[in-house]
Design an enzyme around this catalytic site. Structure first.
Site, PDB file in Angstrom:
ATOM      1  N   ASP A  10      24.808  93.154  43.304  1.00 56.82           N
ATOM      2  CA  ASP A  10      25.429  94.153  44.168  1.00 56.82           C
ATOM      3  C   ASP A  10      24.284  94.984  44.728  1.00 56.82           C
ATOM      4  O   ASP A  10      23.702  95.804  44.031  1.00 56.82           O
ATOM      5  CB  ASP A  10      26.385  95.024  43.323  1.00 56.82           C
ATOM      6  N   LYS A  73      20.193 100.009  53.337  1.00 53.49           N
ATOM      7  CA  LYS A  73      21.385  99.217  53.670  1.00 53.49           C
ATOM      8  C   LYS A  73      22.086  99.780  54.917  1.00 53.49           C
ATOM      9  O   LYS A  73      22.819  99.066  55.601  1.00 53.49           O
ATOM     10  CB  LYS A  73      22.334  99.254  52.476  1.00 53.49           C
ATOM     11  N   GLU A 174      32.075  92.638  49.315  1.00 52.57           N
ATOM     12  CA  GLU A 174      32.187  93.491  48.127  1.00 52.57           C
ATOM     13  C   GLU A 174      33.622  93.615  47.604  1.00 52.57           C
ATOM     14  O   GLU A 174      33.849  93.481  46.398  1.00 52.57           O
ATOM     15  CB  GLU A 174      31.599  94.881  48.417  1.00 52.57           C
ATOM     16  N   ASP A 198      36.620 102.075  47.141  1.00 53.85           N
ATOM     17  CA  ASP A 198      35.234 102.049  46.674  1.00 53.85           C
ATOM     18  C   ASP A 198      34.516 103.332  47.088  1.00 53.85           C
ATOM     19  O   ASP A 198      34.161 103.500  48.259  1.00 53.85           O
ATOM     20  CB  ASP A 198      34.547 100.804  47.257  1.00 53.85           C
TER      21      ASP A 198
END
Ligand code: AMP
Length: 552
Positions: A10, A73, A174, A198
């Site tokens: 991850d 990211k 994800e 999330d």
């Protein structure tokens, strides 16, 4: 000996985690030698060019802000002028610059560095954690990305893997990874609608999915890229800065070491307060007061106070959820899964329960479930488990330009991979010499809003009246999301084809250059990309190489 184990990573905005299937084929988080289960996705450079990654990089950030990079990211596979990239650039204490092709890069000690290289440092660390825990070299990984990542962001992530010496055998969404880790696909009763909520350190993602017979389909995504656990820490930090100023007339924001300690203490207090009602923040010798005497900060803080300081953050969770549900055409889901460390916060859980009118499912460690799901998927790919087959789908409509600005879909989004589709076209003019087929990806009827992927030109067409020359178009996408487009004139069999590999902004040559540069450990400046390297091969053949096996 190289391990045949495939690890699941991850690669997070603020923290990363790595997992693998254990001997009993159960996904297990791999723990670093220092006992850490997750690694901050932070990379720092010393003045001498030495790189540090993870907690050490994060710790020294306040004293080395311009050479400590986090949130790569947010930049990977992105253009510098994208709205949220510009927002991040205003906020970040390091420099975000434009590469010649417009991609967002960072500049550290005067050298341009691609986000792919920064992500590679984090991936290399995760690989190292895995190798130390498993005791064997590891070369293959499944890496997760947000469901809304486009081809460029996905490919850039793959390139980061290659730079890190990791073969990323599959990029996994994800929320799909989380759903796998939660075992949603093991429910027997057919199609199940779920929400994956999330809330991580820096971002909030909500995904609405359907899970049916091992097929995970993302129906809608939403969220807030500027909302995460760090906002909670910052609120507490601001309060203490104010308290110290009121008591001592000292502005801690100008004292990097004090701010660094304060930030860590606030995050730790928040974590404690997610299970306790009260804790004490103790920071001896935080700074000196105006008379040179030490300021020893020590004060109790309650969960209720933090809740009060952060109510507006909680309020921002609802709208993206309602919008995502509406986009998916749903009023309710059957299950809500909690992902991300910040979902441990009781007020977050209470809010989720209120929005979705049900108790959410909690895993033991919400900050590890995505990596655990990636490891489970790696196990499926390796054939280690006979878990439900997980099928990949195309994330966007694929089609071609028709007329001046029309878009005709050839492969609809959510088609299962591999997929092959065929369409027949006819010439629109007499004695037309060639056809030019522009391939686009996107959901809009307006061509300009979609992304151009490439072009196939078929020339030397036989003469004939308009409409008499027919061209067959075959589009295929393989399990690796590699798109091939072939145009064939039916009478002569003359054919042109193109293979379109998504570009992450770096050409393959540049990726190899970075690898070589790292090998030589030279400190020469990074080379900026030139083209976008989108089209890999364009070939024309005289003879058909494929026979139509379906009806067009
Ligand atoms: P992730 O990106 O999923 O690792 O989430 C990291 C965020 O979760 C950070 O802001 C952490 O401070 C927060 N977090 C981790 N553990 C807890 C906890 N026990 N209580 C509250 N927040 C937490």
């Amino acid at each position: 000996m190289t391990s045949n184990k495939i690890i699941g990573i991850d690669l997070g905005t603020t923290t990363s985690c790595v997992a693998v299937l254990d001997d009993k084929n159960t996904p297990k988080t791999l723990v670093a030698a220092d006992g850490e289960r997750t690694t901050p996705s932070w990379v720092a450079w010393t003045a001498a060019g030495q790189v540090t990654v993870g907690t050490r990089a994060r710790r020294q950030a306040v004293t080395n802000p311009s050479a400590t990079v986090y949130g790569a990211k947010r930049l990977i596979g992105r253009k510098v002028n994208a709205e949220d990239v510009a927002w991040f650039a205003r906020l970040a204490p390091f420099r975000i610059v434009a590469a010649p092709n417009g991609d967002a890069w960072v500049r550290v000690h005067g050298l341009p560095i691609s986000p792919q290289e920064i992500a590679a440092h984090v991936l290399r660390r995760m690989r190292q954690v895995a190798e130390e825990a498993i005791g064997e070299p590891v070369t293959r990984a499944v890496v997760t990305v947000p469901a809304y990542f486009d081809d460029a962001q996905r490919q850039a992530t793959r390139d980061a893997g290659q730079i890190a010496g990791l073969d990323i055998i599959r990029i996994l969404n994800e929320p799909t990874a989380a759903a796998l880790a939660y075992g949603v696909h093991r429910h027997a009763e057919g199609r199940r609608l779920i929400a994956v909520f999330d809330l991580g350190g820096g971002t909030f993602d909500i995904s609405i999915m359907s899970v049916d017979n091992g097929i995970f389909e993302v129906l809608a995504t939403g969220g807030d890229t500027a909302l995460g656990g760090e906002d909670w820490d910052r609120r507490l930090q601001e309060r203490i800065v104010d308290e110290v100023f009121d008591a001592h007339r000292i502005d801690l924001t100008g004292i990097p070491m004090a701010m660094s300690r304060l930030r860590e203490a606030c995050e730790a207090a928040k974590k404690t307060l997610s299970v306790e009602n009260e804790t004490v923040i103790q920071l001896p010798f935080l700074a000196n007061d105006q008379h040179g005497a030490p300021i020893n900060y020590e004060k109790p803080i309650t969960r209720a106070i933090v809740e009060q300081l952060t109510q507006d953050l909680i309020d921002r969770l609802e709208a993206p959820c309602s919008r995502a549900l509406a986009d998916a055409g749903l009023a309710d889901v059957e299950e809500v899964l909690l992902v991300g460390g910040m979902t441990r916060w009781p007020a977050v859980q209470a809010t989720v329960e209120r929005i979705f009118k049900m108790k959410p499912s909690k895993g033991a460690n919400p900050d590890e479930v995505v990596a655990l799901g990636a490891a489970a998927y790696a196990g499926i790919l390796a054939g280690d488990t006979d878990d439900a087959a997980l099928l990949d789908v195309t994330p966007h409509d694929l089609g071609i330009k028709v007329g001046d600005s029309g878009f005709s879909v050839v492969i609809p989004r959510n088609s299962m991979l591999p997929v092959r589709a065929r369409k027949l076209f006819a010439t629109t003019a007499a004695d037309q010499k060639f056809v030019s087929i522009d391939v686009y990806q996107g959901e809009s009827d307006t061509l300009g809003k979609n992304r151009k992927l490439g072009q196939v030109v078929l020339d030397d067409l036989p003469a004939g009246p308009a409409g008499s020359i027919r061209v067959e178009l075959v589009m295929t996408v393989d399990v690796e999301s590699l798109l091939s487009v072939t145009a064939r004139e039916l009478k002569s069999g003359r054919e042109a084809s193109v293979t379109i590999r998504p570009s992450g902004g770096l050409s393959q040559r540049e990726v190899v250059e970075i690898i070589n540069r790292r090998r030589q450990e030279s400190s020469v400046a990074g080379k900026l990309p030139e083209g976008d390297g989108n089209i890999v091969r364009v070939a024309t053949r005289e003879q058909p190489v494929i026979k139509p096996d379906d009806e067009g």
